[in-house]
Design an enzyme around this catalytic site. Structure first.
Site, PDB file in Angstrom:
ATOM      1  N   THR A 175      -8.995  77.114  -4.893  1.00  0.00           N
ATOM      2  CA  THR A 175      -7.922  77.491  -3.974  1.00  0.00           C
ATOM      3  C   THR A 175      -7.843  79.005  -3.867  1.00  0.00           C
ATOM      4  O   THR A 175      -7.881  79.708  -4.877  1.00  0.00           O
ATOM      5  CB  THR A 175      -6.564  76.942  -4.452  1.00  0.00           C
ATOM      6  OG1 THR A 175      -6.627  75.512  -4.508  1.00  0.00           O
ATOM      7  CG2 THR A 175      -5.442  77.353  -3.495  1.00  0.00           C
ATOM      8  N   PHE A 177      -5.547  82.136  -2.984  1.00  0.00           N
ATOM      9  CA  PHE A 177      -4.156  82.546  -2.871  1.00  0.00           C
ATOM     10  C   PHE A 177      -4.060  83.958  -2.297  1.00  0.00           C
ATOM     11  O   PHE A 177      -4.933  84.801  -2.549  1.00  0.00           O
ATOM     12  CB  PHE A 177      -3.478  82.543  -4.247  1.00  0.00           C
ATOM     13  CG  PHE A 177      -3.255  81.181  -4.828  1.00  0.00           C
ATOM     14  CD1 PHE A 177      -2.060  80.513  -4.632  1.00  0.00           C
ATOM     15  CD2 PHE A 177      -4.244  80.559  -5.583  1.00  0.00           C
ATOM     16  CE1 PHE A 177      -1.846  79.256  -5.182  1.00  0.00           C
ATOM     17  CE2 PHE A 177      -4.046  79.300  -6.135  1.00  0.00           C
ATOM     18  CZ  PHE A 177      -2.840  78.647  -5.935  1.00  0.00           C
TER      19      PHE A 177
END
Length: 288
Positions: A175, A177
């Site tokens: 992921t 961010f």
């Protein structure tokens, strides 16, 4: 009492992967759980938190579209990025043996990413609102033959045993961010460092508008690594774009490209310039 400038806000509950990212990137700050992305971002906007840790995209699940619509509604700046590898852990109550498990709960995406291993163990799947939430529910319900899929931080916070790490079927789930702040923090240009610049803009209503707005980056040898589009008007006639490009605004090539972008586009907003995360050096491309 924690001061406002000691807080980093995130969406989710304690033990979520966003919380884990906050702890790794800014361990000196107090991570504050928020019910929504809006709440986390506007805590920074109102000066109630120093930073916000917001997921933008995942290599398996794709982009978080809500963030693209929220960013223009704030005055926040991107001051950094973080790539967090998703390590799904198989969690259970202390003392539980893996052969005694009968069911497993987590967010539907986490269940899907671990489906092969779940079937191998013959477990019944139970959908939950999020990964960390399933860990908390297990710690409260004390169901002896149930497991949860969540982070190692969730195991620590809710007193659960990690029966197996990297429980996902495929490795590489990551992921990305964005780290948001109220004030811009453009780093100085240094020759040996690699920078990313994020820009939002709308195209003018002219033929080949997007081609013309992006032409300056090509002619100046700048690499566009991400381009996302979304409708930003109720009339469905205005398209907004989110652009990530390798470069620094103080570099001459970037200055020329931005001049051309401003000429052909409207409402151009540089969201931030920040040092590229080391993950980019070892992974040249993320398929989403």
């Amino acid at each position: 009492m924690t001061q406002n400038n000691d807080i980093i806000a995130y969406q989710g509950i304690e033990g979520a992967y966003s919380h884990l990212s906050c702890s790794r990137v800014h361990p000196e700050l107090k991570a504050k759980a928020c019910r929504s992305f809006v709440e986390a971002m506007f805590m920074v906007e109102r000066g109630e938190a120093r930073l916000a840790m917001i997921p933008l995209e995942n290599s398996t699940a794709g982009r978080v579209e809500e963030i693209y619509r929220l960013m223009p509604k704030t005055q926040l700046h991107i001051i950094g990025e973080h790539f967090e590898p998703v390590n799904h852990c198989l969690l259970a109550l202390p003392g539980t043996k893996i052969e005694n498990l009968r069911s497993i709960s987590s967010h539907p995406q986490a269940l899907a990413q671990c489906e092969g291993n779940i079937k191998e163990l013959g477990l019944v799947q139970v959908a939950s609102l999020d990964t960390a939430g399933s860990a908390r529910e297990l710690s409260e319900s004390r169901v002896p033959d149930q497991a949860s899929i969540a982070s190692s931080l969730a195991a620590e916070l809710y007193g659960l045993d990690i029966l197996r790490e990297n429980f996902q079927d495929k490795t590489g789930n990551t992921t990305r961010f964005l780290i948001l702040a109220k004030e811009s923090r453009m780093p100085p240009l240094e020759d040996k460092l690699r920078y990313m610049t994020t820009i939002m803009f709308k195209t003018r209503n002219i033929p080949a508008a997007l081609y013309k707005t992006l032409g300056g980056f090509a002619t100046n040898g700048l690499n566009i690594v991400k381009l996302e589009s979304y409708m930003a008007s109720e009339t469905m006639q205005v398209t907004s774009f989110h652009l990530d490009v390798e470069g620094h605004p103080h570099d001459q090539a970037m200055q020329h490209a931005l001049q051309e972008l401003h000429f052909f586009a409207k409402e151009v907003r540089v969201m931030g310039t920040y040092q590229a995360h080391p993950f980019r050096l070892s992974h040249l491309r993320i398929d989403i």
